[in-house]
Design an enzyme around this catalytic site. Structure first.
Site, PDB file in Angstrom:
ATOM      1  N   CYS A 164       6.077   1.172  -1.780  1.00  0.00           N
ATOM      2  CA  CYS A 164       5.043   1.623  -0.638  1.00  0.00           C
ATOM      3  C   CYS A 164       5.456   0.911   0.603  1.00  0.00           C
ATOM      4  O   CYS A 164       5.355  -0.245   0.812  1.00  0.00           O
ATOM      5  CB  CYS A 164       3.778   1.515  -0.907  1.00  0.00           C
ATOM      6  SG  CYS A 164       2.480   1.976   0.458  1.00  0.00           S
ATOM      7  N   HIS A 182       1.930  -1.142   1.972  1.00  0.00           N
ATOM      8  CA  HIS A 182       1.575  -2.437   1.003  1.00  0.00           C
ATOM      9  C   HIS A 182       2.770  -3.092   0.606  1.00  0.00           C
ATOM     10  O   HIS A 182       2.501  -4.347  -0.315  1.00  0.00           O
ATOM     11  CB  HIS A 182       0.754  -1.908   0.032  1.00  0.00           C
ATOM     12  CG  HIS A 182      -0.417  -1.368   0.702  1.00  0.00           C
ATOM     13  ND1 HIS A 182      -0.869   0.238   0.338  1.00  0.00           N
ATOM     14  CD2 HIS A 182      -1.725  -1.862   1.116  1.00  0.00           C
ATOM     15  CE1 HIS A 182      -1.820   0.493   0.995  1.00  0.00           C
ATOM     16  NE2 HIS A 182      -2.430  -0.548   1.515  1.00  0.00           N
ATOM     17  N   HIS A 207       1.056   4.809  -8.171  1.00  0.00           N
ATOM     18  CA  HIS A 207       1.038   3.966  -7.014  1.00  0.00           C
ATOM     19  C   HIS A 207       0.318   2.562  -7.553  1.00  0.00           C
ATOM     20  O   HIS A 207      -0.722   2.786  -7.562  1.00  0.00           O
ATOM     21  CB  HIS A 207       0.582   4.343  -5.707  1.00  0.00           C
ATOM     22  CG  HIS A 207       1.293   5.770  -5.104  1.00  0.00           C
ATOM     23  ND1 HIS A 207       2.054   5.457  -4.029  1.00  0.00           N
ATOM     24  CD2 HIS A 207       1.611   6.899  -5.771  1.00  0.00           C
ATOM     25  CE1 HIS A 207       2.737   6.689  -3.808  1.00  0.00           C
ATOM     26  NE2 HIS A 207       2.633   7.459  -4.753  1.00  0.00           N
TER      27      HIS A 207
END
Length: 209
Positions: A97, A100, A166
């Site tokens: 991601c 993050h 995720h």
């Protein structure tokens, strides 16, 4: 197959989106390899681990050095008049991601309607990895894969569906492990004809119509 075979043809690079045509341009001035490695060692040590342990950092972000148009460059004309879509299911991928820098992973399903020529099936899986091995959002990843196939292969239609978990949602924040995010992107005949979308989804779920 021999690259000189008349049935193998590279696609021209004109008219392609920037992310399809070339690998990403590094920031300038680009840090040296030594500076990058030192920064990573610092982050690992800050997390409490030994920065001298063997790792896989180079493999995780190799997509920044790869060009999508090169992956789909060779096509084959021996299709025997095939005129339906080609579907490759369950292409396992992992990415990170961009918000993050935490992993997300899952499966990509890709279908395209060829025009006279087809591409090797393994190349579709390689294309997924080119984009996945970069800092990403799932939405952007889905769109980029579909756009690359659409622009390079000049397909009559492209369908991409990604389902992924995720870690930034599983391990932090709401902490909901096992939750899957599903994204889709359709072009051409898949976008224009809802029946083709239904057939695509039905085949993904293992039910033949």
């Amino acid at each position: 197959m021999d690259a000189k075979n008349a049935n193998v043809k590279p696609w021209p690079k004109q008219g392609l989106s920037e992310h399809v045509r070339v690998a990403p341009t590094p920031v300038e001035p680009r840090p040296s390899r030594e500076e990058a490695e030192a920064a990573v060692r610092t982050l690992i040590a800050y997390a409490g681990d030994d920065p001298n342990r063997e790792g896989v950092l180079e493999e995780l972000y190799q997509g920044y050095r790869e060009c999508p148009v090169d992956v789909l460059d060779r096509t084959f004309s021996e299709t025997g008049g095939y005129d339906d879509f080609v579907l490759v299911k369950d292409i396992v991928f992992n990415s990170h991601c961009e918000h993050h820098m935490m992993p997300f992973f899952g499966k990509t399903h890709v279908a395209y309607m060829p025009v006279e020529r087809v591409v090797g099936l393994s190349k579709l899986a390689r294309l997924v990895d080119v984009y996945a091995k970069r800092l990403q959002t799932q939405e952007h990843l889905t769109s980029q894969i579909a756009t690359a196939i659409d622009e390079i292969l000049k397909a009559r239609g492209v369908a991409v569906l990604i389902e992924a978990e995720h870690m930034c949602m599983s391990l932090r924040g709401v902490e909901k492990p096992g939750a899957l995010t599903v994204t889709t992107h359709f072009t051409g005949a898949f976008r224009d004809d809802p029946n083709e979308q239904v057939r695509f989804i039905t085949m993904l779920r293992g039910q033949q119509r």
